[in-house]
Design a protein around this motif. Structure first.
Motif, mmCIF file in Angstrom:
data_model
loop_
_atom_site.group_PDB
_atom_site.id
_atom_site.type_symbol
_atom_site.label_atom_id
_atom_site.label_comp_id
_atom_site.label_asym_id
_atom_site.label_seq_id
_atom_site.Cartn_x
_atom_site.Cartn_y
_atom_site.Cartn_z
ATOM 1 N N PHE A 84 -4.873 -2.247 3.183
ATOM 2 C CA PHE A 84 -5.000 -0.945 2.200
ATOM 3 C C PHE A 84 -4.403 -0.479 1.543
ATOM 4 N N SER A 85 -4.208 -1.241 0.471
ATOM 5 C CA SER A 85 -3.762 -0.763 -0.642
ATOM 6 C C SER A 85 -5.155 -0.913 -1.595
ATOM 7 N N LEU A 134 -3.087 8.399 -2.994
ATOM 8 C CA LEU A 134 -3.956 9.273 -2.412
ATOM 9 C C LEU A 134 -3.807 10.442 -2.148
ATOM 10 N N ASN A 144 -0.248 3.298 -2.872
ATOM 11 C CA ASN A 144 -1.502 3.812 -3.270
ATOM 12 C C ASN A 144 -2.145 4.878 -1.962
ATOM 13 N N GLY A 145 -0.995 4.933 -1.277
ATOM 14 C CA GLY A 145 -1.018 6.057 0.406
ATOM 15 C C GLY A 145 -0.784 6.872 -0.683
ATOM 16 N N THR A 203 -7.681 2.645 0.066
ATOM 17 C CA THR A 203 -7.021 4.007 -0.165
ATOM 18 C C THR A 203 -7.166 3.383 -1.679
ATOM 19 N N GLY A 238 0.497 -1.095 -0.402
ATOM 20 C CA GLY A 238 0.211 -0.201 -0.301
ATOM 21 C C GLY A 238 0.761 1.138 -0.288
ATOM 22 N N ILE A 277 0.712 5.400 5.786
ATOM 23 C CA ILE A 277 0.764 3.691 5.204
ATOM 24 C C ILE A 277 1.286 2.901 5.351
ATOM 25 N N ILE A 306 -10.741 4.959 -2.119
ATOM 26 C CA ILE A 306 -11.354 6.561 -1.847
ATOM 27 C C ILE A 306 -10.520 7.373 -2.586
ATOM 28 N N THR A 307 -9.489 6.700 -3.183
ATOM 29 C CA THR A 307 -8.788 7.563 -4.398
ATOM 30 C C THR A 307 -9.746 7.799 -5.481
ATOM 31 N N GLY A 309 1.969 10.462 2.741
ATOM 32 C CA GLY A 309 1.254 9.703 2.531
ATOM 33 C C GLY A 309 1.380 8.451 2.350
#
Length: 362
Positions: free
Chosen positions: A182-183, A129, A125-126, A186, A122, A157, A189-190, A153
């Protein structure tokens, strides 16, 4: 001083042992590693010259070399085109490729999974995001804040993944499972932010998510270079520990490796490298996955050699992807992250097929 392991008469040494008389450090690499690194380094130089020379305003390769070395060029405009417009972009691609490749090598070694990459826990991706939040939710944020937000970010994460996977210690499987969770979170949400964002802001965010070194300046080069150049020797010094960790926790403990301390430090270095690269160049996919595999095919599984070769292979991949993206549909430019994904996805599927158990397996 360099020593080689004794070998039977008539055979070249298989290993080179590097020892320092000033500090208590020894370093062992396969004999072919220097030649491989030198050959790939020549490819990096060639890609750099070709990439800087190529564009709507072509510059002869010899003039590119003169401009980079600070000499006089036949046309004064060449100096501006090379040193101000193109060289920072190419060097950003080189450094980002090195950072992602080293981070991928660490991740695969720690998780003992040849299909792993920094994406799987993640980190990317964190970072993405955080960047998208700045672009869409806070459109007035200064451009200089974007890399800082993306870097923060990724660190956040990674800290959450490591903390939630702790249960009297960490294990590769817990890190993978928590990281995948978490990947996915996030990433979702993105996508929500992109769905409800302004069209212009969404376009900017999508370019970031795809990964691009377009318009990069010397500010990005100087921001990324320290992370890569400082982290590389640290990882090389810990390559022996990474070899032990790759053999399993019990074996690593038997070798006297401080398991949690070394795993945490290596994971932190991977986060720093991946976060800094994503913060500078966006989410360039599959580089951290492909580069270690190519390196192992060239120099074997020992991380002392794989780390060095992966760094150069990663640089080649991102530089070549950026050059292809500028050339295929010129003057339209494709983000280099799109090119690496188009090349990396089939490679990933091929490795998945190789990892699949045989028909008679359980």
């Amino acid at each position: 001083m360099t020593h080689s392991r004794p070998t039977p008469a008539g055979r070249s040494p298989q290993w080179l042992i590097l020892r320092s008389h000033l500090i208590p450090i020894s370093f062992r690499i396969k004999a072919q590693v220097p030649a491989v690194v030198l050959g790939l380094g020549g490819l990096v130089v060639a890609l750099l010259v070709i990439s800087v020379a190529h564009g709507e305003y072509p510059v002869p390769p010899l003039e590119v070399i003169r401009a980079i070395l600070g000499g006089e060029t036949q046309n004064p405009d060449y100096l501006f085109v090379v040193n101000s417009l193109r060289l920072p972009r190419v060097l950003t691609a080189l450094l980002a490729g090195m950072g992602l490749a080293i981070a991928g090598t660490i991740t695969q070694g720690l998780l003992r999974n040849p299909l792993a990459s920094p994406d799987i826990i993640g980190i990317n991706n964190g970072a993405a995001l955080a960047a998208v939040i700045c672009i869409i939710a806070v459109p007035s944020v200064p451009t200089a804040i974007l890399p800082i937000a993306a870097f923060s970010g990724g660190l956040m994460i990674a800290g959450l993944v490591y903390g939630l996977s702790w249960n009297r210690g960490t294990s590769p499987i817990r890190l993978v499972l928590v990281g995948i969770g978490f990947s996915l979170i996030t990433g979702a949400i993105t996508n929500i932010l992109i769905t409800f964002g302004n069209l212009n802001q969404v376009s900017q965010a999508l370019v970031w998510l795809t990964g691009s070194v377009y318009g990069r300046t010397w500010d990005q080069v100087w921001a990324l270079a320290p992370w890569v150049l400082v982290s590389l020797p640290i990882v090389l010094l810990m390559a022996r520990d990474l070899n032990g960790l790759n053999l399993g926790d019990d074996t690593a403990r038997g070798l006297g490796i401080a398991l949690e301390w070394r795993r945490g430090l290596l994971l932190l270095v991977a986060v720093l490298l991946s976060g800094a690269s994503v913060a500078t160049a966006g989410t360039i996919g599959f580089v951290g996955f492909i580069a270690p595999h190519i390196s192992r095919q060239l120099v074997g599984p020992s991380h002392e050699g794989v780390i060095l070769v992966s760094a150069v292979v990663g640089a080649c991949l991102v530089m070549a992807a950026d050059l292809l993206g500028r050339s295929i549909f010129a003057p339209i430019e494709l983000p280099c992250g799109l090119i690496t994904s188009l090349l990396g996805a089939p490679y990933f599927l091929m490795l998945m097929m190789k990892q699949r158990p045989s028909a008679g397996g359980v």
